[in-house]
Design a protein around this motif. Structure first.
Motif, mmCIF file in Angstrom:
data_model
loop_
_atom_site.group_PDB
_atom_site.id
_atom_site.type_symbol
_atom_site.label_atom_id
_atom_site.label_comp_id
_atom_site.label_asym_id
_atom_site.label_seq_id
_atom_site.Cartn_x
_atom_site.Cartn_y
_atom_site.Cartn_z
ATOM 1 N N PRO A 100 -79.972 3.706 37.443
ATOM 2 C CA PRO A 100 -79.497 2.786 38.483
ATOM 3 C C PRO A 100 -78.119 2.187 38.165
ATOM 4 N N ILE A 101 -77.814 2.053 36.873
ATOM 5 C CA ILE A 101 -76.518 1.524 36.447
ATOM 6 C C ILE A 101 -75.486 2.645 36.384
ATOM 7 N N TYR A 102 -75.909 3.779 35.821
ATOM 8 C CA TYR A 102 -75.025 4.926 35.618
ATOM 9 C C TYR A 102 -75.628 6.179 36.270
ATOM 10 N N PRO A 103 -75.583 6.288 37.602
ATOM 11 C CA PRO A 103 -76.164 7.471 38.248
ATOM 12 C C PRO A 103 -75.468 8.775 37.843
ATOM 13 N N PHE A 104 -74.231 8.677 37.356
ATOM 14 C CA PHE A 104 -73.517 9.887 36.954
ATOM 15 C C PHE A 104 -74.142 10.562 35.739
ATOM 16 N N LEU A 105 -75.018 9.854 35.004
ATOM 17 C CA LEU A 105 -75.650 10.464 33.834
ATOM 18 C C LEU A 105 -76.522 11.659 34.212
ATOM 19 N N SER A 106 -76.948 11.744 35.463
ATOM 20 C CA SER A 106 -77.738 12.901 35.896
ATOM 21 C C SER A 106 -76.839 14.038 36.370
ATOM 22 N N GLN A 107 -75.523 13.822 36.359
ATOM 23 C CA GLN A 107 -74.583 14.829 36.864
ATOM 24 C C GLN A 107 -73.820 15.548 35.758
ATOM 25 N N ILE A 108 -74.026 15.124 34.505
ATOM 26 C CA ILE A 108 -73.293 15.714 33.390
ATOM 27 C C ILE A 108 -74.272 16.095 32.281
ATOM 28 N N GLU A 109 -73.769 16.866 31.330
ATOM 29 C CA GLU A 109 -74.563 17.201 30.150
ATOM 30 C C GLU A 109 -74.049 16.403 28.962
ATOM 31 N N LEU A 110 -74.984 15.929 28.154
ATOM 32 C CA LEU A 110 -74.638 15.102 27.004
ATOM 33 C C LEU A 110 -75.212 15.720 25.725
ATOM 34 N N THR A 111 -74.431 15.660 24.665
ATOM 35 C CA THR A 111 -74.924 15.943 23.316
ATOM 36 C C THR A 111 -74.570 14.737 22.465
ATOM 37 N N ILE A 112 -75.569 14.182 21.789
ATOM 38 C CA ILE A 112 -75.377 12.964 21.015
ATOM 39 C C ILE A 112 -75.719 13.237 19.553
ATOM 40 N N PHE A 113 -74.770 12.913 18.688
ATOM 41 C CA PHE A 113 -74.972 13.016 17.243
ATOM 42 C C PHE A 113 -74.996 11.604 16.673
ATOM 43 N N SER A 114 -76.005 11.303 15.863
ATOM 44 C CA SER A 114 -76.135 9.955 15.311
ATOM 45 C C SER A 114 -76.489 10.027 13.836
ATOM 46 N N SER A 115 -75.927 9.115 13.048
ATOM 47 C CA SER A 115 -76.256 9.053 11.621
ATOM 48 C C SER A 115 -76.145 7.616 11.141
ATOM 49 N N ASN A 116 -77.002 7.257 10.202
ATOM 50 C CA ASN A 116 -77.021 5.908 9.632
ATOM 51 C C ASN A 116 -76.475 5.922 8.214
ATOM 52 N N SER A 117 -75.938 4.776 7.808
ATOM 53 C CA SER A 117 -75.509 4.618 6.413
ATOM 54 C C SER A 117 -76.629 4.007 5.563
ATOM 55 N N PHE A 118 -77.841 3.907 6.125
ATOM 56 C CA PHE A 118 -78.940 3.220 5.447
ATOM 57 C C PHE A 118 -80.257 3.825 5.907
ATOM 58 N N PRO A 119 -81.364 3.591 5.181
ATOM 59 C CA PRO A 119 -82.649 4.192 5.548
ATOM 60 C C PRO A 119 -83.137 3.695 6.903
ATOM 61 N N HIS A 120 -83.669 4.596 7.706
ATOM 62 C CA HIS A 120 -84.203 4.250 9.018
ATOM 63 C C HIS A 120 -85.566 3.585 8.877
ATOM 64 N N SER A 121 -85.858 2.634 9.775
ATOM 65 C CA SER A 121 -87.180 1.992 9.899
ATOM 66 C C SER A 121 -87.664 1.324 8.623
ATOM 67 N N ALA A 122 -86.742 0.727 7.880
ATOM 68 C CA ALA A 122 -87.147 0.004 6.677
ATOM 69 C C ALA A 122 -86.809 -1.470 6.768
ATOM 70 N N GLY A 123 -86.624 -1.971 7.983
ATOM 71 C CA GLY A 123 -86.364 -3.397 8.141
ATOM 72 C C GLY A 123 -84.915 -3.782 8.000
ATOM 73 N N ILE A 124 -83.976 -2.887 8.344
ATOM 74 C CA ILE A 124 -82.548 -3.219 8.340
ATOM 75 C C ILE A 124 -82.021 -3.095 9.765
#
Length: 362
Positions: A100-124
């Motif tokens: 509803p905010i960004y209807p254009f998101l259904s009109q394009i293709e996305l590839t997302i790369f993500s990385s953390n500098s710290f352990p995931h799901s350990a309370g940080i």
């Protein structure tokens, strides 16, 4: 009331050029804790946090014309360059919720790369860094496609709003040094819908503060923060919490403005105990602290009594301990960490962090 829904944010699919956006966004550590929510990721009480520096997520968003007839959002998500289906499903649900905010998101293709500098799901607050980084990428994408977010304040506010929809505490990571989320009479322009920057009100001593994060455990938490917030709905002590936290918020803001480190530390530690006390008083009760957590807290109290150095602790929704202190005492405190506290850390690991200057576009 802010309403970002905009059916006019549409693109001409065959005219979309491929591009790439990258943001690094930090985690944050709440000084006054947000615990309990209502509606669509709205806080039951206001919170204030320090923005961190070394604990961050880097997110790259690649976009281009949609090459399939698949309806809705088309996204490929990689975490540390590996496909992760639970994370990918979460991101797809999040992006779908933003249509509803960004209807254009259904009109394009996305590839997302993500990385953390710290352990995931350990309370940080890994989700705070991750979702704020993604929200910043989306706002940059909006501005590139439509030129609608050239004003920095509007950009930050919308990024904070979008980040909140992904993870409540993520809305605070958008701002340098410190941020407030949740309506409070103590801060003008404060809102439940997005965070506001508060770093310019800090006494200079707090801008020098370190937050060294002791990794007591790298294991994923037994109860997620999402589930923990939900358990506040039936917690018999939740209303007492929401009534008393406003007073603590007022005291904390006064301490941060005045440079009153002793009052700051007193409230900081009470908030940490309160957070985990609420977990233990939930139905069913649960415990995220580990023996190493308790040992570190006892050592910190002993160190402060013996050395008269303002070293204080707080905890996020996990077993790891955040040690906060002014830069003036860096050498003594870090020697104490290495000599006395690393034995309680998983593989002797900790993250030397500090109050930081907020996200950065890469």
């Amino acid at each position: 009331m802010v309403d970002y829904n905009n059916p006019n944010l549409l693109v001409t699919p065959n005219k979309v050029r491929s591009g790439k956006i990258e943001w690094r966004s930090p985690s944050n550590i709440a000084l006054i804790k947000y615990w309990g929510k209502y509606g669509q990721q709205l806080p039951c009480n206001p919170s204030i946090s320090f923005t961190l520096d070394a604990a961050y997520t880097e997110t790259t968003l690649e976009y281009g014309p949609k090459m399939t007839d698949k309806p809705g959002v088309s996204v490929d998500f990689l975490f540390h360059n590996q496909h992760n289906k639970p994370f990918a499903d979460k991101i797809e649900r999040y992006l779908t919720s933003l249509l509803p905010i960004y209807p254009f998101l259904s009109q394009i293709e996305l590839t997302i790369f993500s990385s953390n500098s710290f352990p995931h799901s350990a309370g940080i607050a890994s989700s705070a860094a991750a979702m704020s980084a993604l929200a910043l990428c989306l706002c940059s994408l909006e501005d590139e496609l439509f030129g609608t977010l050239s004003d920095d304040k509007q950009f930050d506010q919308k990024a904070s709003y979008l980040a909140r929809l992904g993870s409540g505490s993520a809305c605070r990571s958008i701002y340098s040094k410190a941020a407030i989320w949740g309506e409070t009479q103590e801060a003008q322009e404060s809102s439940d819908l997005y965070a506001v920057g508060w770093g310019h009100h800090l006494h200079p001593i707090f801008a020098t503060f370190h937050d060294d994060i002791l990794i007591i455990s790298k294991e994923e938490k037994g109860v997620s923060s999402t589930a923990g917030h939900k358990l506040m709905d039936d917690n018999p002590y939740s209303e007492t919490r929401y009534m008393t936290v406003q007073g603590r918020m007022k005291q904390m803001l006064a301490a941060l403005k005045a440079g009153d480190i002793e009052l700051f530390g007193d409230i900081l530690e009470k908030e940490a105990y309160s957070l985990h006390g609420l977990m233990m008083l939930s139905n069913p009760p649960y415990l995220l602290l580990r023996p190493g957590t308790v040992s570190v807290i006892e050592k910190v109290h002993e160190f402060r009594r013996t050395n008269k150095i303002p070293l204080y602790f707080t905890l996020d929704a996990g077993p790891n301990v955040h040690l906060l202190y002014p830069d003036l005492h860096k050498e003594v405190v870090q020697a104490f960490i290495k000599n006395e506290l690393l034995r309680y850390c998983s593989e002797g690991s900790y993250i030397p962090d500090k109050v930081g200057n907020g996200p950065k576009q890469l």
